[in-house]
Motif scaffolding. Structure first.
Motif, PDB file in Angstrom:
ATOM      1  N   TYR A  70       0.803  -1.226   0.000  1.00  0.00           N
ATOM      2  CA  TYR A  70       0.000   0.000   0.000  1.00  0.00           C
ATOM      3  C   TYR A  70       0.835   1.276   0.000  1.00  0.00           C
ATOM      4  CZ  TYR A  70      -3.992  -2.967   1.088  1.00  0.00           C
ATOM      5  OH  TYR A  70      -4.960  -3.923   1.053  1.00  0.00           O
ATOM      6  N   ILE A  71       2.126   1.179   0.243  1.00  0.00           N
ATOM      7  CA  ILE A  71       2.976   2.378   0.273  1.00  0.00           C
ATOM      8  C   ILE A  71       3.019   2.962  -1.132  1.00  0.00           C
ATOM      9  CG2 ILE A  71       5.286   3.284   0.727  1.00  0.00           C
ATOM     10  CD1 ILE A  71       5.604   1.066   2.820  1.00  0.00           C
ATOM     11  N   THR A  72       2.599   4.232  -1.249  1.00  0.00           N
ATOM     12  CA  THR A  72       2.377   4.813  -2.571  1.00  0.00           C
ATOM     13  C   THR A  72       3.646   5.279  -3.272  1.00  0.00           C
ATOM     14  OG1 THR A  72       1.846   6.913  -1.499  1.00  0.00           O
ATOM     15  CG2 THR A  72       0.009   5.504  -2.116  1.00  0.00           C
ATOM     16  N   ARG A  73       4.635   5.750  -2.536  1.00  0.00           N
ATOM     17  CA  ARG A  73       5.862   6.247  -3.169  1.00  0.00           C
ATOM     18  C   ARG A  73       6.990   5.241  -2.966  1.00  0.00           C
ATOM     19  NH1 ARG A  73       6.676  12.377  -1.367  1.00  0.00           N
ATOM     20  NH2 ARG A  73       8.392  11.269  -0.405  1.00  0.00           N
ATOM     21  N   GLY A  74       7.707   4.954  -4.033  1.00  0.00           N
ATOM     22  CA  GLY A  74       8.793   3.979  -3.974  1.00  0.00           C
ATOM     23  C   GLY A  74       9.840   4.294  -2.927  1.00  0.00           C
ATOM     24  N   GLN A  75      10.218   5.571  -2.812  1.00  0.00           N
ATOM     25  CA  GLN A  75      11.259   5.941  -1.850  1.00  0.00           C
ATOM     26  C   GLN A  75      10.793   5.776  -0.406  1.00  0.00           C
ATOM     27  OE1 GLN A  75       9.772   8.096  -4.012  1.00  0.00           O
ATOM     28  NE2 GLN A  75       9.786  10.187  -3.245  1.00  0.00           N
ATOM     29  N   ASP A  76       9.494   5.714  -0.168  1.00  0.00           N
ATOM     30  CA  ASP A  76       8.990   5.534   1.192  1.00  0.00           C
ATOM     31  C   ASP A  76       8.969   4.077   1.632  1.00  0.00           C
ATOM     32  OD1 ASP A  76       8.617   8.250   1.640  1.00  0.00           O
ATOM     33  OD2 ASP A  76       6.609   8.235   0.776  1.00  0.00           O
ATOM     34  N   LYS A  77       9.306   3.162   0.737  1.00  0.00           N
ATOM     35  CA  LYS A  77       9.367   1.748   1.099  1.00  0.00           C
ATOM     36  C   LYS A  77      10.649   1.409   1.858  1.00  0.00           C
ATOM     37  CE  LYS A  77       6.301   0.281  -2.521  1.00  0.00           C
ATOM     38  NZ  LYS A  77       6.007  -0.627  -3.604  1.00  0.00           N
ATOM     39  N   ASP A  78      11.644   2.275   1.758  1.00  0.00           N
ATOM     40  CA  ASP A  78      12.907   2.109   2.472  1.00  0.00           C
ATOM     41  C   ASP A  78      12.829   2.907   3.778  1.00  0.00           C
ATOM     42  OD1 ASP A  78      15.578   1.675   3.163  1.00  0.00           O
ATOM     43  OD2 ASP A  78      16.263   3.380   1.981  1.00  0.00           O
ATOM     44  N   PRO A  79      13.030   2.284   4.939  1.00  0.00           N
ATOM     45  CA  PRO A  79      12.868   2.978   6.223  1.00  0.00           C
ATOM     46  C   PRO A  79      14.061   3.843   6.643  1.00  0.00           C
ATOM     47  CG  PRO A  79      13.442   0.712   6.621  1.00  0.00           C
ATOM     48  CD  PRO A  79      13.294   0.860   5.122  1.00  0.00           C
ATOM     49  N   ALA A  80      14.719   4.492   5.717  1.00  0.00           N
ATOM     50  CA  ALA A  80      15.928   5.259   6.034  1.00  0.00           C
ATOM     51  C   ALA A  80      15.669   6.364   7.065  1.00  0.00           C
ATOM     52  CB  ALA A  80      16.522   5.858   4.760  1.00  0.00           C
TER      53      ALA A  80
END
Length: 95
Positions: A70-80
């Motif tokens: 459900y995470i809409t932006r690819g960069q938000d899938k990485d928990p940096a």
């Protein structure tokens, strides 16, 4: 009330808002790493270190990554940002 305001109320101590609010839950599921930005910018350092609030924050972060599809932006899938925020807060508490 916006989802950010609802999230803020939940972190400030109203646990009933998060439970059973499908709109808010969906917003959190879609946020992923972006949730950390709101948390870090929304609270002062001493607020983030309060044990009860920290437990709620960690639960919300965990929820934000619980449904990665459900995470809409690819960069938000990485928990940096989440990792940096949690590490930074823990490190500050230790010193």
């Amino acid at each position: 009330m916006s989802s950010v305001e609802q999230l803020s109320l939940n972190v400030h101590g109203n646990p009933s808002i998060l439970q059973g609010d499908s709109f808010l839950e969906t917003a959190i599921y879609r946020s992923g790493d972006r949730i950390a930005l709101g948390i870090v910018h929304g609270f002062e350092q001493k607020e983030l270190l309060e044990p009860a609030r920290l437990n709620r924050i960690l639960s919300i972060i965990r929820l934000s990554f619980s449904r990665p599809k459900y995470i809409t932006r690819g960069q938000d899938k990485d928990p940096a940002v989440c990792l940096m925020a949690v590490y930074g807060r823990v490190k500050m508490k230790l010193y």
